[in-house]
Design a protein around this motif. Structure first.
Motif, mmCIF file in Angstrom:
data_model
loop_
_atom_site.group_PDB
_atom_site.id
_atom_site.type_symbol
_atom_site.label_atom_id
_atom_site.label_comp_id
_atom_site.label_asym_id
_atom_site.label_seq_id
_atom_site.Cartn_x
_atom_site.Cartn_y
_atom_site.Cartn_z
ATOM 1 N N ASP A 13 0.818 -1.214 0.000
ATOM 2 C CA ASP A 13 0.000 0.000 0.000
ATOM 3 C C ASP A 13 0.849 1.261 0.000
ATOM 4 N N GLU A 14 2.064 1.144 -0.528
ATOM 5 C CA GLU A 14 2.961 2.303 -0.549
ATOM 6 C C GLU A 14 3.629 2.430 -1.910
ATOM 7 N N LEU A 15 4.093 3.644 -2.172
ATOM 8 C CA LEU A 15 4.988 3.932 -3.285
ATOM 9 C C LEU A 15 6.258 4.538 -2.700
ATOM 10 N N ALA A 16 7.402 4.195 -3.294
ATOM 11 C CA ALA A 16 8.679 4.672 -2.753
ATOM 12 C C ALA A 16 9.482 5.362 -3.839
ATOM 13 N N ALA A 17 9.982 6.533 -3.512
ATOM 14 C CA ALA A 17 10.907 7.240 -4.400
ATOM 15 C C ALA A 17 12.328 6.888 -3.980
ATOM 16 N N VAL A 18 13.083 6.248 -4.896
ATOM 17 C CA VAL A 18 14.449 5.813 -4.592
ATOM 18 C C VAL A 18 15.413 6.931 -4.981
ATOM 19 N N GLU A 19 16.342 7.220 -4.075
ATOM 20 C CA GLU A 19 17.364 8.238 -4.318
ATOM 21 C C GLU A 19 18.743 7.586 -4.212
ATOM 22 N N GLY A 43 24.513 5.198 0.130
ATOM 23 C CA GLY A 43 24.251 5.914 -1.113
ATOM 24 C C GLY A 43 22.823 5.819 -1.583
ATOM 25 N N TYR A 44 22.029 4.865 -1.060
ATOM 26 C CA TYR A 44 20.644 4.718 -1.465
ATOM 27 C C TYR A 44 19.701 5.088 -0.309
ATOM 28 N N SER A 45 18.654 5.757 -0.649
ATOM 29 C CA SER A 45 17.626 6.101 0.339
ATOM 30 C C SER A 45 16.260 6.100 -0.352
ATOM 31 N N MET A 46 15.196 6.054 0.449
ATOM 32 C CA MET A 46 13.821 6.019 -0.097
ATOM 33 C C MET A 46 12.918 6.976 0.682
ATOM 34 N N LYS A 47 11.996 7.540 -0.049
ATOM 35 C CA LYS A 47 10.916 8.339 0.542
ATOM 36 C C LYS A 47 9.586 7.677 0.148
ATOM 37 N N LYS A 48 8.800 7.315 1.143
ATOM 38 C CA LYS A 48 7.578 6.541 0.896
ATOM 39 C C LYS A 48 6.330 7.406 1.091
ATOM 40 N N ILE A 49 5.279 7.005 0.380
ATOM 41 C CA ILE A 49 3.986 7.661 0.520
ATOM 42 C C ILE A 49 2.892 6.597 0.384
ATOM 43 N N SER A 50 1.835 6.719 1.175
ATOM 44 C CA SER A 50 0.765 5.722 1.175
ATOM 45 C C SER A 50 -0.131 5.881 -0.054
ATOM 46 N N THR A 51 -0.570 4.747 -0.585
ATOM 47 C CA THR A 51 -1.506 4.773 -1.723
ATOM 48 C C THR A 51 -2.962 4.602 -1.266
ATOM 49 N N ARG A 52 -3.192 4.489 0.019
ATOM 50 C CA ARG A 52 -4.554 4.342 0.523
ATOM 51 C C ARG A 52 -5.313 5.668 0.415
ATOM 52 N N ILE A 53 -6.651 5.529 0.334
ATOM 53 C CA ILE A 53 -7.498 6.729 0.354
ATOM 54 C C ILE A 53 -7.491 7.279 1.780
ATOM 55 N N GLN A 54 -7.130 8.523 1.895
ATOM 56 C CA GLN A 54 -7.060 9.161 3.205
ATOM 57 C C GLN A 54 -8.124 10.251 3.311
ATOM 58 N N GLU A 55 -8.497 10.549 4.542
ATOM 59 C CA GLU A 55 -9.548 11.543 4.769
ATOM 60 C C GLU A 55 -9.025 12.671 5.648
ATOM 61 N N ASN A 56 -9.294 13.867 5.199
ATOM 62 C CA ASN A 56 -8.949 15.067 5.969
ATOM 63 C C ASN A 56 -10.203 15.653 6.597
ATOM 64 N N GLU A 57 -10.128 15.994 7.875
ATOM 65 C CA GLU A 57 -11.221 16.684 8.558
ATOM 66 C C GLU A 57 -10.846 18.161 8.690
ATOM 67 N N VAL A 58 -11.613 19.002 8.009
ATOM 68 C CA VAL A 58 -11.328 20.437 8.001
ATOM 69 C C VAL A 58 -12.438 21.166 8.744
ATOM 70 N N ARG A 59 -12.080 21.966 9.729
ATOM 71 C CA ARG A 59 -13.051 22.792 10.463
ATOM 72 C C ARG A 59 -12.727 24.253 10.181
ATOM 73 N N CYS A 60 -13.743 24.974 9.769
ATOM 74 C CA CYS A 60 -13.545 26.369 9.380
ATOM 75 C C CYS A 60 -14.659 27.227 9.960
#
Length: 303
Positions: A13-19, A43-60
């Motif tokens: 459930d993730e995507l990774a950017a390889v550096e 010399g190698y590193s990764m930055k990951k991000i979830s591919t799941r649907i996420q929900e934001n709760e915004v109060r204004c």
């Protein structure tokens, strides 16, 4: 100098950017990947991000056109676009905060144009406006907006209490009107039932009197037949005046009998056997006078 192969595991459930040495080398999906050779595994590193649907709760919090402060709660459901994973990872530091800012901007731009009651009735239009704005802007950063929902509209406490009191008073008025209509209907039904009862009683009384009259007529007919039989004369030989006189005398004695059976202990009546003919004559004259007076009136009504 020592070299080795570098391997990396990415969740499904993730995507990774390889550096490689700080430089972007590619996007990896879920699984185990061989990144390449590196000196001492560095010399190698990764930055990951979830591919799941996420929900934001915004109060204004904002103000309506009729100067009522309300707090709007908006839920935003977003997902990373796999083809644009690079933008999602590298272009935004905090995607959730960015989405919150976009939603708040739309809410503070749309709600001040509406009255408080319109905010409640047009929340779908408000959610649609938020989605169109956020979806277009977040697509540039690799995010797809699935849905935007206005989940809560909360006015100030004093305004909410006033609205509840207003609605309660309206319902009390409606209840009072309904109660008045019900009482009116009950009164009408009761009056109708009483009228029907009076009509039925009058009909029953009329029927009883009609039947009583038939009984009296049959009684008198039987008395007349008995008198004729007791006199031993033919019907043609007895005049109507004689029959009437005998009938009146018979009823006179019946009346005396009923009076003697009453509650009174003593009743004084002017009575003499020889006065029966005078009594019959008086009664006969009274009936004849009544018939004579009714004849002219009937003739006048006919004309």
């Amino acid at each position: 100098m020592s070299t080795c192969f570098c391997c990396a595991c990415v969740s499904n459930d993730e995507l990774a950017a390889v550096e490689s040495c700080g430089q972007f080398a590619g996007i990896k999906e879920g699984g185990c990947h061989v990144l390449g050779c590196a000196y001492l595994g560095c010399g190698y590193s990764m930055k990951k991000i979830s591919t799941r649907i996420q929900e934001n709760e915004v109060r204004c919090e904002t103000k309506t056109s009729d100067d009522v402060f309300v707090t709007i709660k908006v839920s935003v459901q977003q997902e990373v676009i796999k083809e644009n994973a690079y933008d999602a990872i590298y272009k935004l530091t905090n995607p959730h905060k960015q989405i919150e800012s976009y939603v708040a901007n739309v809410v503070r731009g749309e709600v001040p144009k509406m009255k408080l009651d319109d905010v409640f009735t047009q929340k779908e239009e408000l959610a649609k406006a938020c989605r169109l704005d956020v979806e277009a802007k977040m697509k540039e950063f690799g995010f797809f907006i699935h849905n935007v929902l206005v989940t809560d509209i909360e006015p100030a406490a004093i305004v909410k209490n006033a609205m509840n009191e207003k609605d309660a008073n309206r319902r009390l008025r409606e209840a009072a009107v309904d109660k008045g209509e019900a009482e009116k209907t009950l009164r009408e039904k009761k009056a109708e039932a009483d009228a029907n009862a009076v009509v039925k009683a009058a009909q029953a009384d009329a029927e009883a009197k009609y039947l009583a009259g038939q009984g009296i007529a049959r009684q008198r007919s039987a008395i007349i037949d008995g008198l004729k039989a007791s006199l031993g004369a033919a019907e043609s030989e007895i005049s109507a005046e004689r029959v009437t006189e005998l009938l009146l005398i018979t009823q006179y004695f019946d009346t005396l009998e009923k009076m003697s059976n009453g509650k009174a202990t003593t009743v004084f009546l002017p009575h003499a056997p020889g006065g029966l003919s005078d009594l019959a004559e008086q009664m006969r004259n009274g009936m004849m006078q009544g018939a004579a007076g009714a004849a002219p009136m009937s003739a006048a009504m006919t004309r």
